[in-house]
Design an enzyme around this catalytic site. Structure first.
Site, PDB file in Angstrom:
ATOM      1  N   HIS A 139       0.837  -1.214   0.000  1.00  0.00           N
ATOM      2  CA  HIS A 139       0.000   0.000   0.000  1.00  0.00           C
ATOM      3  C   HIS A 139       0.871   1.263   0.000  1.00  0.00           C
ATOM      4  O   HIS A 139       0.663   2.171  -0.794  1.00  0.00           O
ATOM      5  CB  HIS A 139      -0.928   0.021   1.219  1.00  0.00           C
ATOM      6  CG  HIS A 139      -1.496   1.380   1.494  1.00  0.00           C
ATOM      7  ND1 HIS A 139      -2.589   1.886   0.814  1.00  0.00           N
ATOM      8  CD2 HIS A 139      -1.104   2.366   2.331  1.00  0.00           C
ATOM      9  CE1 HIS A 139      -2.838   3.113   1.234  1.00  0.00           C
ATOM     10  NE2 HIS A 139      -1.953   3.437   2.147  1.00  0.00           N
ATOM     11  N   GLU A 185      -5.538   9.725   0.776  1.00  0.00           N
ATOM     12  CA  GLU A 185      -5.930   8.307   0.777  1.00  0.00           C
ATOM     13  C   GLU A 185      -7.048   7.978  -0.217  1.00  0.00           C
ATOM     14  O   GLU A 185      -6.998   6.954  -0.875  1.00  0.00           O
ATOM     15  CB  GLU A 185      -6.344   7.846   2.187  1.00  0.00           C
ATOM     16  CG  GLU A 185      -5.204   7.794   3.198  1.00  0.00           C
ATOM     17  CD  GLU A 185      -4.112   6.766   2.875  1.00  0.00           C
ATOM     18  OE1 GLU A 185      -4.313   5.924   1.973  1.00  0.00           O
ATOM     19  OE2 GLU A 185      -3.043   6.834   3.518  1.00  0.00           O
TER      20      GLU A 185
HETATM   21 CO    CO Z   1      -1.862   5.306   3.098  1.00  0.00          CO
END
Ligand code: CO
Ligand code: PHE
Length: 274
Positions: A139, A185
């Site tokens: 990620h 995000e």
């Molecule tokens: Co992140």
């Protein structure tokens, strides 16, 4: 179906509930990467994650991300952070700092305010291919690192870090964290090819990346700073609302004003549901 979910860690004691090994972390929560400790299986898992996601990004990622990943020649194995840092320093002055996982607000903001991006050292297990509860190296690398090569994005994240330290003094981190959530995000951007993702939680997600661009279900609202600062978020499901920026310059402009009076005003108002 899953995606990385990113709870906030407020205090040093919160890290005890997390998965990483914090016992060897320095005061700023940095650790050694120990790249040689990764097994061949882990590199292969990273490669599979990279390949799956690479099929999606041409359709759903913003052009800045696509351009940056092409220059990185990545994906065969878990990246070496020192090599990445050398390239980043030349491009935008940023570097990667290895961390055991999520870290508390103060060291997190301090790293960003010094152009250091914390990247988790561990990789998810094979059974977590689709769903991972905490951010891992896939990620952090795939979602966040490529955009650090974009000058405007990189400058914005540096400003965000300084803004975070200021928000701590003003007891406004909860509001500022919503901005991170709905931009860094889970942010969307309008492009000539249509709406595209630039949020790392989207770029690294096997399911939400297509969903956020194509599904008729979620709301896609024009970026509105005060609304973002007031909007709560869910960390355990696909988002029901996304905020769309025009460009990183637009995001930079919208977040440039002094937030002090904005925090003071919004504090008196109720938060908005996701
Ligand atoms: Co992140
Ligand atoms: N302008 C913000 C402040 O005065 C700082 C900030 C910049 C926050 C960029 C987020 C992103 O607090």
């Amino acid at each position: 179906m899953g995606k990385a979910i990113i709870p906030r860690v407020n205090t040093a004691s919160d890290v005890k509930a997390l998965r990483g090994d914090y016992s060897r972390a320095a005061a700023d929560f940095s650790v050694e990467q120990d790249w040689d400790a990764h097994s061949a299986e882990e590199h292969a898992l990273f490669r599979r994650l990279f390949e799956r996601q690479s099929k999606l990004v041409p359709h759903y990622a913003c052009p800045e991300w696509i351009e940056a990943i092409a220059g990185l020649d990545a994906g065969r194995e878990i990246p070496r952070f020192d090599a990445l840092s050398r390239r980043l320093r030349r491009a935008t002055g940023w570097e990667i700092v290895a961390v055991p996982g999520l870290i508390p607000d103060e060291p997190f903001f301090t790293h960003l305010a010094n152009r250091r991006f914390p990247v988790t050292v561990w990789l998810r297990k094979p059974e977590e291919f689709d769903y991972i509860v905490e951010p891992d190296v896939f990620h952090d690398f795939f979602g966040h690192v490529p955009l650090l090569f974009d000058r405007v994005y990189a400058d914005h994240l540096y400003e965000y870090g300084k803004g975070g330290l200021k928000a701590m003094r003003l007891d406004a981190v909860k509001m500022l964290a919503r901005l991170y959530w709905y931009t860094i995000e889970f942010g969307l951007m309008r492009t000539p090819e249509g709406v595209r993702a630039y949020g790392a939680g989207l770029l690294s997600s096997g399911g939400e990346l297509a969903y956020c661009v194509e599904s008729p279900e979620p709301q896609r609202l024009e970026f509105d700073l005060e609304r973002v600062l007031r909007t709560e978020y869910r960390i355990d499901r696909y988002q029901t609302t996304y905020f769309v920026i025009e460009s990183f310059e637009h995001l930079m402009r919208e977040t440039a004003p002094d937030f002090t009076p904005i925090y003071a005003r919004l504090r008196a108002l109720p938060a908005l549901a996701p």
